[in-house]
Write a protein that holds these residues in place. Sequence first.
Motif, PDB file in Angstrom:
ATOM      1  N   GLY A  53       0.883  -1.302   0.002  1.00 49.17           N
ATOM      2  CA  GLY A  53       0.027   0.137  -0.030  1.00 49.17           C
ATOM      3  C   GLY A  53       0.922   1.080  -0.005  1.00 49.17           C
ATOM      4  N   PHE A  54       1.847   1.263  -0.608  1.00 48.63           N
ATOM      5  CA  PHE A  54       3.001   2.383  -0.645  1.00 48.63           C
ATOM      6  C   PHE A  54       3.184   2.579  -2.112  1.00 48.63           C
ATOM      7  N   PRO A  55       2.272   2.682  -3.030  1.00 44.31           N
ATOM      8  CA  PRO A  55       2.981   3.247  -4.656  1.00 44.31           C
ATOM      9  C   PRO A  55       3.759   4.469  -4.600  1.00 44.31           C
ATOM     10  N   PRO A  91       1.401  -6.780   6.464  1.00 40.74           N
ATOM     11  CA  PRO A  91       1.206  -5.461   7.304  1.00 40.74           C
ATOM     12  C   PRO A  91       2.698  -5.020   7.353  1.00 40.74           C
ATOM     13  N   PHE A  92       2.645  -3.683   7.182  1.00 40.95           N
ATOM     14  CA  PHE A  92       4.159  -3.079   7.497  1.00 40.95           C
ATOM     15  C   PHE A  92       4.723  -3.376   8.712  1.00 40.95           C
ATOM     16  N   ASP A  93       3.847  -3.317   9.942  1.00 42.25           N
ATOM     17  CA  ASP A  93       4.434  -3.399  11.263  1.00 42.25           C
ATOM     18  C   ASP A  93       4.770  -4.965  11.545  1.00 42.25           C
ATOM     19  N   ILE A 108      11.063  -6.100   1.377  1.00 42.60           N
ATOM     20  CA  ILE A 108      11.692  -4.724   0.741  1.00 42.60           C
ATOM     21  C   ILE A 108      10.091  -3.980   0.648  1.00 42.60           C
ATOM     22  N   SER A 109       9.963  -3.051   1.233  1.00 34.77           N
ATOM     23  CA  SER A 109       8.815  -2.190   1.475  1.00 34.77           C
ATOM     24  C   SER A 109       9.263  -0.583   1.975  1.00 34.77           C
ATOM     25  N   GLY A 110       9.968   0.075   0.875  1.00 37.77           N
ATOM     26  CA  GLY A 110      10.267   1.185   1.194  1.00 37.77           C
ATOM     27  C   GLY A 110      10.866   1.542   2.673  1.00 37.77           C
ATOM     28  N   MET A 111      11.476   0.443   3.191  1.00 39.41           N
ATOM     29  CA  MET A 111      11.768   0.401   4.692  1.00 39.41           C
ATOM     30  C   MET A 111      13.030   1.292   4.907  1.00 39.41           C
ATOM     31  N   THR A 112      12.786   2.054   5.634  1.00 36.82           N
ATOM     32  CA  THR A 112      14.003   2.892   5.979  1.00 36.82           C
ATOM     33  C   THR A 112      15.156   2.165   6.862  1.00 36.82           C
ATOM     34  N   ILE A 113      16.388   2.394   6.857  1.00 35.03           N
ATOM     35  CA  ILE A 113      17.303   1.748   7.561  1.00 35.03           C
ATOM     36  C   ILE A 113      17.632   2.550   8.590  1.00 35.03           C
ATOM     37  N   GLU A 116      17.640   1.289  15.199  1.00 34.72           N
ATOM     38  CA  GLU A 116      16.436   0.611  15.769  1.00 34.72           C
ATOM     39  C   GLU A 116      16.467  -0.561  15.369  1.00 34.72           C
ATOM     40  N   ARG A 117      16.218  -0.583  13.920  1.00 30.92           N
ATOM     41  CA  ARG A 117      15.587  -1.764  13.193  1.00 30.92           C
ATOM     42  C   ARG A 117      16.968  -2.594  12.920  1.00 30.92           C
ATOM     43  N   GLU A 118      17.990  -2.053  13.043  1.00 31.81           N
ATOM     44  CA  GLU A 118      19.298  -2.625  12.851  1.00 31.81           C
ATOM     45  C   GLU A 118      19.752  -3.566  14.110  1.00 31.81           C
ATOM     46  N   VAL A 156      -0.933   9.039  10.476  1.00 29.97           N
ATOM     47  CA  VAL A 156       0.494   8.273   9.950  1.00 29.97           C
ATOM     48  C   VAL A 156       0.237   7.078   9.640  1.00 29.97           C
ATOM     49  N   GLN A 157       1.160   6.338   9.092  1.00 23.66           N
ATOM     50  CA  GLN A 157       1.131   4.782   8.999  1.00 23.66           C
ATOM     51  C   GLN A 157       1.811   4.072  10.068  1.00 23.66           C
ATOM     52  N   ILE A 158       1.114   3.350  10.540  1.00 19.68           N
ATOM     53  CA  ILE A 158       1.477   2.377  11.842  1.00 19.68           C
ATOM     54  C   ILE A 158       2.920   1.759  11.640  1.00 19.68           C
ATOM     55  N   GLY A 159       3.830   2.152  12.528  1.00 20.97           N
ATOM     56  CA  GLY A 159       5.222   1.465  12.605  1.00 20.97           C
ATOM     57  C   GLY A 159       6.050   1.964  11.723  1.00 20.97           C
ATOM     58  N   THR A 160       5.901   3.112  11.264  1.00 17.41           N
ATOM     59  CA  THR A 160       6.773   3.921  10.255  1.00 17.41           C
ATOM     60  C   THR A 160       7.803   5.039  10.907  1.00 17.41           C
ATOM     61  N   THR A 161       8.634   5.374  10.237  1.00 18.44           N
ATOM     62  CA  THR A 161       9.558   6.667  11.020  1.00 18.44           C
ATOM     63  C   THR A 161       8.715   7.851  10.971  1.00 18.44           C
ATOM     64  N   GLY A 162       7.851   7.779   9.927  1.00 19.64           N
ATOM     65  CA  GLY A 162       6.817   9.089  10.034  1.00 19.64           C
ATOM     66  C   GLY A 162       5.988   9.082  11.439  1.00 19.64           C
ATOM     67  N   ASN A 197       4.616  11.607   6.418  1.00 17.37           N
ATOM     68  CA  ASN A 197       5.065  10.303   5.427  1.00 17.37           C
ATOM     69  C   ASN A 197       6.204  10.541   4.580  1.00 17.37           C
ATOM     70  N   ASP A 198       6.643   9.583   4.142  1.00 18.34           N
ATOM     71  CA  ASP A 198       7.623   9.518   2.937  1.00 18.34           C
ATOM     72  C   ASP A 198       7.380  10.497   1.802  1.00 18.34           C
ATOM     73  N   ALA A 199       8.224  11.503   1.622  1.00 15.92           N
ATOM     74  CA  ALA A 199       8.002  12.428   0.445  1.00 15.92           C
ATOM     75  C   ALA A 199       7.516  11.778  -0.701  1.00 15.92           C
ATOM     76  N   GLU A 223      16.422  12.921   6.340  1.00 16.00           N
ATOM     77  CA  GLU A 223      16.842  12.302   5.216  1.00 16.00           C
ATOM     78  C   GLU A 223      17.126  10.702   5.568  1.00 16.00           C
ATOM     79  N   GLU A 224      16.296   9.814   4.645  1.00 15.81           N
ATOM     80  CA  GLU A 224      16.398   8.486   5.171  1.00 15.81           C
ATOM     81  C   GLU A 224      16.836   7.539   4.140  1.00 15.81           C
ATOM     82  N   SER A 225      17.270   6.483   4.036  1.00 14.47           N
ATOM     83  CA  SER A 225      17.644   5.605   3.089  1.00 14.47           C
ATOM     84  C   SER A 225      17.039   4.402   3.155  1.00 14.47           C
ATOM     85  N   TYR A 226      16.442   3.837   2.109  1.00 16.72           N
ATOM     86  CA  TYR A 226      15.695   2.425   2.073  1.00 16.72           C
ATOM     87  C   TYR A 226      16.826   1.346   1.971  1.00 16.72           C
ATOM     88  N   GLY A 227      16.437   0.347   2.592  1.00 12.80           N
ATOM     89  CA  GLY A 227      17.381  -0.847   2.618  1.00 12.80           C
ATOM     90  C   GLY A 227      16.467  -2.200   2.449  1.00 12.80           C
TER      91      GLY A 227
HETATM   92  N1  GLN Z   1      10.271   4.657   5.146  1.00 10.58           N
HETATM   93  C1  GLN Z   1       9.089   4.567   6.151  1.00 10.58           C
HETATM   94  C2  GLN Z   1       9.617   3.527   7.243  1.00 10.58           C
HETATM   95  O1  GLN Z   1      10.655   2.639   7.017  1.00 10.58           O
HETATM   96  C3  GLN Z   1       7.862   4.158   5.446  1.00 10.58           C
HETATM   97  C4  GLN Z   1       7.855   3.021   4.778  1.00 10.58           C
HETATM   98  C5  GLN Z   1       6.385   2.372   4.263  1.00 10.58           C
HETATM   99  O2  GLN Z   1       5.654   3.134   4.683  1.00 10.58           O
HETATM  100  N2  GLN Z   1       6.563   1.396   3.525  1.00 10.58           N
HETATM  101  O3  GLN Z   1       9.257   3.350   8.475  1.00 10.58           O
END
Ligand code: GLN
Length: 268
Positions: A53-55, A91-93, A108-113, A116-118, A156-162, A197-199, A223-227
């Motif tokens: 759900g992240f076009p 679900p993202f979370d 792979i889900s636009g997930m920011t490195i 905490e996640r590391e 916001v979207q649950i579990g995100t950096t936003g 939310n992510d720009a 500034e965030e990077s996806y991994g």
């Molecule tokens: N980049 C954000 C994060 O990792 C949002 C990712 C997403 O919504 N798919 O938290």
Amino acid sequence: MKITRSAFLRNTALGLCAAGILSACGGGTTENTDTETVGDGSSDVWTVGSEAGFPPFEFVGDDGELDGFDIDLFKAIGEKSGKTIEFENLPFDSLIPALQGGTIDAAISGMTITEEREETVDFSDPYFDAGLAIAVQESTTDINSLDDLEGKRIAVQIGTTGADTANSVPNAEVTTFENAPLALQELANGNVDAVINDAPATLDAIATGNIPSITVVGELLTEESYGIAMPDGSENVEIVNTALAEIKADGTYAELYRKWFDAEPPAE
Ligand code: GLN
């Protein structure tokens, strides 16, 4: 200052590491048996989780299949590394718990490195540079920065950096949604004052007309990077990084970037 989609794309530096990683990757070993379990890095079939759900990074296409930049990128990684990729819409979370539980091989889900996640998963080299932006209704005039969000209603979207950033705003009333489009729709409906939310995802929703009458304001908040996330200690990390470097070097990355962002990839 308003952030436009093209300005965002021009200004973001490509985080993908182009340096070829030539050390032994072990990816050539194909003598697998069917006793291997998902998540141990040795199977020829990888189950890859994504919250679709992240076009334009991931979404469910008209044919019911997952589609998007991330999906194409992982398909290319599969081709380079000789793996069959099966996507799972989660679900993202629940992506990180699924990696920890070994029910998926990668996410792979636009997930920011993030640090905490590391602590719980391993990430590939960065493959896309993004950042958080504030979205408001076009008619809003009093919100231009994070400080302006004090005491406001933020979706916001649950579990995100936003979500983390919104939760740091004093006295804000933060409402969480399963995905970013739902949060943005809540803003369009006038039920909240802003979305964090992510720009690139917000700008895509605006550019495609999927969410009407909203706009992005202020500077990027982060500034965030996806991994690509993988189980802690997974031997797939090296295989994925090698494939990513090849995809970058042979023009596949640029091709996918043009396809999904209608722009040239940022210079390194
Ligand atoms: N980049 C954000 C994060 O990792 C949002 C990712 C997403 O919504 N798919 O938290």
